[in-house]
Write a protein that holds these residues in place. Sequence first.
Motif, short mmCIF file in Angstrom:
data_model
loop_
_atom_site.label_atom_id
_atom_site.label_comp_id
_atom_site.label_asym_id
_atom_site.label_seq_id
_atom_site.Cartn_x
_atom_site.Cartn_y
_atom_site.Cartn_z
N GLN A 364 0.86 -1.19 0.00
CA GLN A 364 0.00 0.00 0.00
C GLN A 364 0.89 1.23 0.00
OE1 GLN A 364 -2.82 0.11 3.22
NE2 GLN A 364 -4.03 1.79 2.31
N LEU A 365 0.71 2.07 -1.03
CA LEU A 365 1.57 3.25 -1.18
C LEU A 365 0.77 4.34 -1.87
CD1 LEU A 365 4.44 4.52 -0.99
CD2 LEU A 365 4.83 3.61 -3.32
N ARG A 366 0.78 5.54 -1.24
CA ARG A 366 0.06 6.67 -1.84
C ARG A 366 0.96 7.42 -2.80
NH1 ARG A 366 -3.88 9.15 2.92
NH2 ARG A 366 -5.00 7.18 3.35
N ALA A 367 1.47 6.70 -3.73
CA ALA A 367 2.31 7.26 -4.79
C ALA A 367 2.46 6.18 -5.86
CB ALA A 367 3.68 7.68 -4.25
N LEU A 368 3.03 6.57 -7.00
CA LEU A 368 3.22 5.60 -8.10
C LEU A 368 4.62 5.03 -8.04
CD1 LEU A 368 2.37 4.21 -10.73
CD2 LEU A 368 3.18 6.24 -11.96
N PRO A 369 4.79 3.72 -7.76
CA PRO A 369 6.13 3.12 -7.79
C PRO A 369 6.67 3.14 -9.22
CG PRO A 369 4.56 1.72 -6.62
CD PRO A 369 3.77 2.75 -7.35
N ALA A 370 7.97 3.28 -9.34
CA ALA A 370 8.60 3.35 -10.67
C ALA A 370 9.56 2.18 -10.84
CB ALA A 370 9.34 4.67 -10.83
N ILE A 371 9.68 1.74 -12.08
CA ILE A 371 10.63 0.67 -12.40
C ILE A 371 12.05 1.17 -12.10
CG2 ILE A 371 11.54 -0.83 -14.22
CD1 ILE A 371 8.72 -1.51 -13.41
N ASP A 372 12.87 0.30 -11.53
CA ASP A 372 14.24 0.57 -11.12
C ASP A 372 14.32 1.47 -9.89
OD1 ASP A 372 15.38 -1.02 -13.11
OD2 ASP A 372 15.52 0.64 -14.54
N GLN A 373 13.19 1.76 -9.27
CA GLN A 373 13.22 2.56 -8.04
C GLN A 373 13.77 1.72 -6.88
OE1 GLN A 373 9.37 4.16 -7.01
NE2 GLN A 373 10.19 5.52 -5.40
N THR A 374 14.59 2.33 -6.06
CA THR A 374 15.19 1.62 -4.93
C THR A 374 14.20 1.57 -3.77
OG1 THR A 374 17.41 2.32 -5.58
CG2 THR A 374 17.10 1.57 -3.31
N VAL A 375 14.14 0.38 -3.16
CA VAL A 375 13.22 0.14 -2.05
C VAL A 375 14.04 -0.36 -0.85
CG1 VAL A 375 11.25 -1.21 -1.24
CG2 VAL A 375 11.33 -0.41 -3.61
N THR A 376 13.73 0.17 0.33
CA THR A 376 14.39 -0.27 1.56
C THR A 376 13.37 -0.98 2.44
OG1 THR A 376 15.95 1.58 1.47
CG2 THR A 376 15.69 0.44 3.58
N ILE A 377 13.74 -2.18 2.86
CA ILE A 377 12.85 -2.99 3.70
C ILE A 377 13.58 -3.24 5.02
CG2 ILE A 377 11.63 -5.18 3.92
CD1 ILE A 377 11.70 -5.35 0.83
N LYS A 378 12.84 -3.01 6.11
CA LYS A 378 13.37 -3.30 7.44
C LYS A 378 12.43 -4.27 8.12
CE LYS A 378 15.66 1.21 7.96
NZ LYS A 378 15.81 2.41 8.83
N SER A 379 13.05 -5.30 8.75
CA SER A 379 12.20 -6.33 9.34
C SER A 379 12.96 -7.07 10.43
CB SER A 379 11.74 -7.32 8.28
OG SER A 379 10.98 -8.36 8.84
N LYS A 380 12.23 -7.44 11.47
CA LYS A 380 12.76 -8.34 12.49
C LYS A 380 12.41 -9.76 12.06
CE LYS A 380 12.24 -4.95 16.24
NZ LYS A 380 11.60 -4.66 17.55
#
Length: 438
Positions: A364-380
């Motif tokens: 869920q994101l209130r914006a348009l994801p773009a191809i080759d866009q960098t994503v950061t995931i944080k998780s325990k």
Amino acid sequence: MSTAGKIRSLVTRPFQSSDLAFEIPGVLDWQNSALKVGKRLAPADVISVDAMITQFAQRAGDENKSVTYSASKIQSDLNAKAAFRLRNHQEAIGLSQTIFQRDQQYSRVYKHSTQVAQIVGNATNTQLAHTRNVKSANVDRFSAVDAAYASDPDVSWQGVKKATQTVHKSKGDVVNKLYVTPVGMMTPTYKIRAFPQGAESHQELQESRNIPTWNSQNQWQELNAAAADASGAHPPAFYSQRTIISEDANERTSTNFLNEFWHPRLENKLEFERLQSVVVQEEARNAINALGVSSLEASLRRELEFIELEVLKNQVKLLNTYLLPSFPGVITAIYKDLGEHVQAGEPVLRIENDRRLYLYGFIQLRALPAIDQTVTIKSKIFEGTVEKTYSAKVVSVRGHNTDDDEWELLLELDNPPGANFLPLNYGFDPLSSSISFD
């Protein structure tokens, strides 16, 4: 400035996943005991089929430049890295036969292609010259015979005939002579001695002769070698038998009546035309062959290339009986056992690349994801207390048909071994995980 999103679901998937199968049907005859479920294959364990086929073109350094990758060489190179092998005795024999034929032809012809081209070229030109001579001689023969028919005073041969005649002539004085000298028989003197009841009995038989005699100057004499022997130009003095056969001059004519008509002069023309037709065709073939004499050596090289392709085709047939991993990864499933029959394209083994992952899920994101866009995931991860950070890249974006701020994403992530290593099919916990888009 990054934009935060919310994870609805996010699961790891292998970057590469392949169910390996054979291109041809067959019976599993061999399995690499070192390749089991959970076995990890490094890049060095992977054989490129294209590179292998390129190596098939290698030739030995002997005078025949024989094929390096024989059936035994291919088997020895692939047994350490292949996962399975089909029963391939027929393919191995076929490859050995084509290699033998190739080496034999190379040593007989292609090794001496320059000399062979010269020999064949000379023979072709000579044959063409002989063919043209035959063609010319056939014309001369027909012309001479036809002229003889036209000028023959015996008009009985002209026109259509229904009979043939055979004339036999002899001049006479053909003499055959046979002389035979008789022989005689003589029994020499011999004695017989017997001892009946101890008393000696003695008998002597005189010489007996049965020798022909002949009369010489009113005296009868025994016939001996001297009497029957010729001396100089004189005939023998005695002949016991003389046979003389003589033949007088004569002429016989026999006539054979046929059931069909024939025309001697036209028969000669028909024979000429038939022979000329054959000679013209042969002349054309020889002339065409003569045109290619200059490129004969190149043709021989192309013939050798054709044979080399036959060898390569049989090498590939043998290669197709081996199941080779196409990329490094981990074996996650083996579906078949030794002795089973498999169809072409039927899965035998699964290998998956977990050193690079896809992350698939809904964000869920209130914006348009773009191809080759960098994503950061944080998780325990694994319900731990330490938060791990992962950097991924967007490779696919799909919208949601009922919610304009929900996205179906596919992310790409490096997954080296270590503390942050993620297993396949791992699902991030939405409650303990966050995602942001740079």
